[in-house]
Design an enzyme around this catalytic site. Structure first.
Site, PDB file in Angstrom:
ATOM      1  CB  THR A  74     -30.953  -5.298  89.121  1.00 59.26           C
ATOM      2  OG1 THR A  74     -31.328  -4.752  89.330  1.00 59.26           O
ATOM      3  CG2 THR A  74     -31.230  -6.840  89.715  1.00 59.26           C
ATOM      4  NE  ARG A 109     -37.845   2.533  90.930  1.00 60.69           N
ATOM      5  CZ  ARG A 109     -37.503   1.635  90.498  1.00 60.69           C
ATOM      6  NH1 ARG A 109     -36.365   1.375  91.387  1.00 60.69           N
ATOM      7  NH2 ARG A 109     -37.767   1.002  89.000  1.00 60.69           N
ATOM      8  CB  VAL A 110     -40.230  -1.867  95.088  1.00 58.29           C
ATOM      9  CG1 VAL A 110     -40.160  -3.287  94.584  1.00 58.29           C
ATOM     10  CG2 VAL A 110     -40.471  -1.281  96.757  1.00 58.29           C
ATOM     11  N   GLY A 111     -38.882  -1.272  91.792  1.00 54.35           N
ATOM     12  CA  GLY A 111     -38.940  -1.654  90.627  1.00 54.35           C
ATOM     13  C   GLY A 111     -39.771  -2.710  90.933  1.00 54.35           C
ATOM     14  CG  ASP A 112     -37.675  -5.010  87.277  1.00 50.23           C
ATOM     15  OD1 ASP A 112     -37.359  -3.832  87.450  1.00 50.23           O
ATOM     16  OD2 ASP A 112     -36.953  -5.436  86.817  1.00 50.23           O
ATOM     17  CB  THR A 145     -30.959  -6.042  84.867  1.00 56.02           C
ATOM     18  OG1 THR A 145     -30.450  -4.801  85.018  1.00 56.02           O
ATOM     19  CG2 THR A 145     -30.003  -6.829  83.321  1.00 56.02           C
ATOM     20  N   GLY A 146     -32.655  -3.757  84.328  1.00 55.44           N
ATOM     21  CA  GLY A 146     -33.702  -2.525  83.427  1.00 55.44           C
ATOM     22  C   GLY A 146     -34.876  -1.395  84.053  1.00 55.44           C
ATOM     23  N   GLY A 203     -37.349  -0.725  86.194  1.00 56.14           N
ATOM     24  CA  GLY A 203     -37.894  -1.605  85.998  1.00 56.14           C
ATOM     25  C   GLY A 203     -39.488  -1.235  86.055  1.00 56.14           C
TER      26      GLY A 203
END
Ligand code: ASP
Length: 308
Positions: A147, A175-178, A198-199, A201
């Protein structure tokens, strides 16, 4: 004093643009958009913006968020399709009284009504990448991400933070991450400083890592200490629940312009502005686990850029 910092070496050109804007007296929001939009529009960077990593269904669903450190207002879009710049849409949402976070179809129809152009984010290359992925045996879902997260402070001490990503390769539809989650993927308060992550999520979001870093700084830790403590304490907390933390990398900027990065993976890179434009550093940890920043050379950059 002005300053900008961003995750990964893909931000180098954007940081240069942002530095020029800040030198011309432009505000932090303009500079931040310049950093992130440079990466969103550059198809060499396959995990952000147009040409981003498709999900399981072959759709490019993008996430982005913007936060203003002066008044703590924010805007975010999640799983938005067919819009080239999630950060710009997120930015346009931040001054609303409500409805600051929009997802999927709602985010897209808002953006179109606002005048954002409809584009096909599934470029030829992104489609080829997806089709190749489908043939992998065994299929390694989520292998591929990164990200762009950035924090900027301008001459008035106004701090902002933003993120943009296509998230994990071959993620589930929706799907949604951090990255677009305030507190997890980013947080900024002009009274203190900002952080972005970043990484993986699903791990980062469990610890609201970006908020944690800013909170540690608020309580007197230096930016260097705050990044290290936030990541290591969180990894230890996950371990107590038998969870082995996957990739977690952060950068942070204090209101005095000091900065830091921390990561549990090798070769995490970040960019920071300097007199000549931008510098790219690779993070290493010394024998005490403290951060050492090593400027990367052109060979490292082209090697990184050649990886898909
Ligand atoms: N944090 C992003 C996500 O989980 C991916 C990344 O930053 O590498 O969607």
């Amino acid at each position: 004093m002005t300053r900008c910092i961003a995750t990964w070496l893909m931000a180098e050109n954007g940081i240069k643009k942002a530095k020029d804007l800040l030198d011309e007296g432009k505000d932090s929001a303009k500079a931040l958009l310049a950093i992130i939009q440079d990466v969103e529009s550059d198809e060499r960077f396959v995990s952000v913006g147009r040409g981003g990593l498709p999900n399981r269904e072959g759709k490019v669903q993008l996430d982005g968020a913007f936060m203003d450190g002066d008044d703590l207002k924010f805007g975010a879009v999640m799983a938005i399709e067919d819009i080239a710049s999630p950060i710009e849409v997120a930015y346009s949402l931040k001054d609303r009284d409500a409805n600051n976070i929009l997802v999927a179809k709602g985010a897209k129809s808002y953006a179109l009504k606002k005048g954002f152009k409809e584009v096909d984010n599934l470029t030829k290359k992104a489609k080829e990448r997806y089709l190749k992925k489908c043939q992998e045996d065994p299929l390694k879902a989520y292998d591929g991400h990164d990200t762009i997260g950035a924090i900027v402070i301008d001459e008035d001490g106004h701090m902002v933070a933003g993120t943009s990503t296509s998230g994990l390769f071959y993620k589930d539809d929706g799907r949604v991450g951090d990255s677009p989650l305030i507190g997890s993927g980013l947080y900024v308060d002009s009274e203190v400083g900002g952080a972005t992550a970043t990484g993986m999520g699903e791990d980062i979001a469990k610890g609201c890592v970006s908020f944690k870093i800013v909170d540690l700084m608020r309580n007197g830790k230096s930016v260097k200490e705050a990044t290290k403590i936030a990541v290591l304490d969180f990894i230890a907390r996950l371990k107590r629940s038998d969870i082995e933390a996957r990739d977690i990398s952060v950068v942070a900027l204090a209101k005095d312009g000091t900065f830091a990065a921390y990561s549990n993976i090798p070769n995490f890179t970040f960019c920071i502005d300097d007199e000549k434009g931008a510098k790219v550093y690779r993070l290493e940890l010394d024998q005490n686990g403290d951060q050492v920043y090593i400027e990367v050379d052109d060979a490292f950059k082209s090697d990184w850029l050649s990886k898909e």
